[in-house]
Design a protein around this motif. Structure first.
Motif, PDB file in Angstrom:
ATOM      1  N   UNK A 231       0.877  -1.173   0.000  1.00 51.15           N
ATOM      2  CA  UNK A 231       0.000   0.000   0.000  1.00 51.15           C
ATOM      3  C   UNK A 231       0.911   1.218   0.000  1.00 51.15           C
ATOM      4  N   UNK A 232       0.967   1.911  -1.119  1.00 45.80           N
ATOM      5  CA  UNK A 232       1.772   3.138  -1.162  1.00 45.80           C
ATOM      6  C   UNK A 232       0.888   4.306  -0.748  1.00 45.80           C
ATOM      7  N   UNK A 233       1.178   4.861   0.413  1.00 40.24           N
ATOM      8  CA  UNK A 233       0.442   6.041   0.881  1.00 40.24           C
ATOM      9  C   UNK A 233       1.095   7.224   0.174  1.00 40.24           C
TER      10      UNK A 233
ATOM     11  N   UNK B 145      -8.414   7.303  -4.270  1.00 41.40           N
ATOM     12  CA  UNK B 145      -8.482   8.527  -3.487  1.00 41.40           C
ATOM     13  C   UNK B 145      -9.621   8.320  -2.491  1.00 41.40           C
ATOM     14  N   UNK B 146      -9.284   8.223  -1.216  1.00 39.47           N
ATOM     15  CA  UNK B 146     -10.284   7.937  -0.186  1.00 39.47           C
ATOM     16  C   UNK B 146     -10.711   9.218   0.518  1.00 39.47           C
TER      17      UNK B 146
ATOM     18  N   UNK C 185      -4.631   9.803  -0.864  1.00 39.15           N
ATOM     19  CA  UNK C 185      -4.410   9.097  -2.129  1.00 39.15           C
ATOM     20  C   UNK C 185      -3.429   7.965  -1.888  1.00 39.15           C
ATOM     21  N   UNK C 186      -3.772   6.796  -2.440  1.00 42.15           N
ATOM     22  CA  UNK C 186      -2.896   5.653  -2.267  1.00 42.15           C
ATOM     23  C   UNK C 186      -2.920   4.773  -3.502  1.00 42.15           C
TER      24      UNK C 186
ATOM     25  N   UNK D 137      -1.801  13.239   1.397  1.00 44.25           N
ATOM     26  CA  UNK D 137      -3.051  13.695   1.985  1.00 44.25           C
ATOM     27  C   UNK D 137      -3.443  14.996   1.294  1.00 44.25           C
ATOM     28  N   UNK D 138      -4.733  15.212   1.146  1.00 42.26           N
ATOM     29  CA  UNK D 138      -5.211  16.419   0.477  1.00 42.26           C
ATOM     30  C   UNK D 138      -6.202  17.129   1.391  1.00 42.26           C
TER      31      UNK D 138
END
Length: 165
Positions: free
Chosen positions: A10-12, A139-140, A151-152, A15-16
């Motif tokens: 899981x590539x983090x 994008x969660x 975004x991951x 953050x937006x």
């Protein structure tokens, strides 16, 4: 683990517009949990639009377990504040892996997932064929908070000796 299917990287990415928790900014980090596994990114100081580009690797034995992601604000002298959470599942990603695709042009979209009440997607998530691998970008939208998205990207790592998918 006898039921290990492989590893999920899981590539983090970033953050937006994360929530402000320290007067004018926040010191965010992300915790990813699946079953008993718990991994976290480094803290990024004073940034509500942090760029982590950090890989967290989960061992997958039950692809039906949801993966929970929580963003926290790091505080030195008090417990870290929650800055929202999101959850996603990898069933569709695993199904795409099982298709045993080959020789597709890089960038071919295999599956599209649309935002719904049942998921935390902020926008359409595409599972694509990329350089011989299946990749999913997401994008969660964070829940239980006034604003913020993470975004991951998901990658699968096959392990020798594991049950093949």
């Amino acid at each position: 683990m006898e039921n290990l299917l492989g590893l999920l990287r899981v590539r983090i990415q970033r953050g937006v517009n994360l929530a402000v928790r320290d007067v004018t900014s926040s010191d965010p980090y992300v915790v990813v949990k699946m079953g008993k596994q718990k991994l976290k990114t480094r803290v990024i100081k004073k940034d509500v639009n942090p760029v982590w580009e950090e890989d967290l690797t989960l061992s997958i034995s039950d692809p039906n377990l949801p993966i929970k992601l929580t963003v926290y604000d790091h505080d030195l002298f008090s417990p870290d504040d929650k800055m929202g959470d999101a959850e996603f599942d990898i069933k569709t990603f695993i199904e795409a892996l099982k298709m045993k695709l080959q020789d597709l042009p890089t960038g071919t979209v295999v599956t599209r997932l649309h935002p719904s009440r049942k998921n935390c997607l902020a926008e359409e998530s595409c599972i694509t064929w990329n350089d011989g691998k299946i990749v999913q970008n997401m994008c969660l939208r964070l829940r239980n908070v006034e604003c913020g998205e993470v975004e991951l990207q998901l990658h699968w790592i096959d392990l020798p000796g594991c049950k093949a998918l």
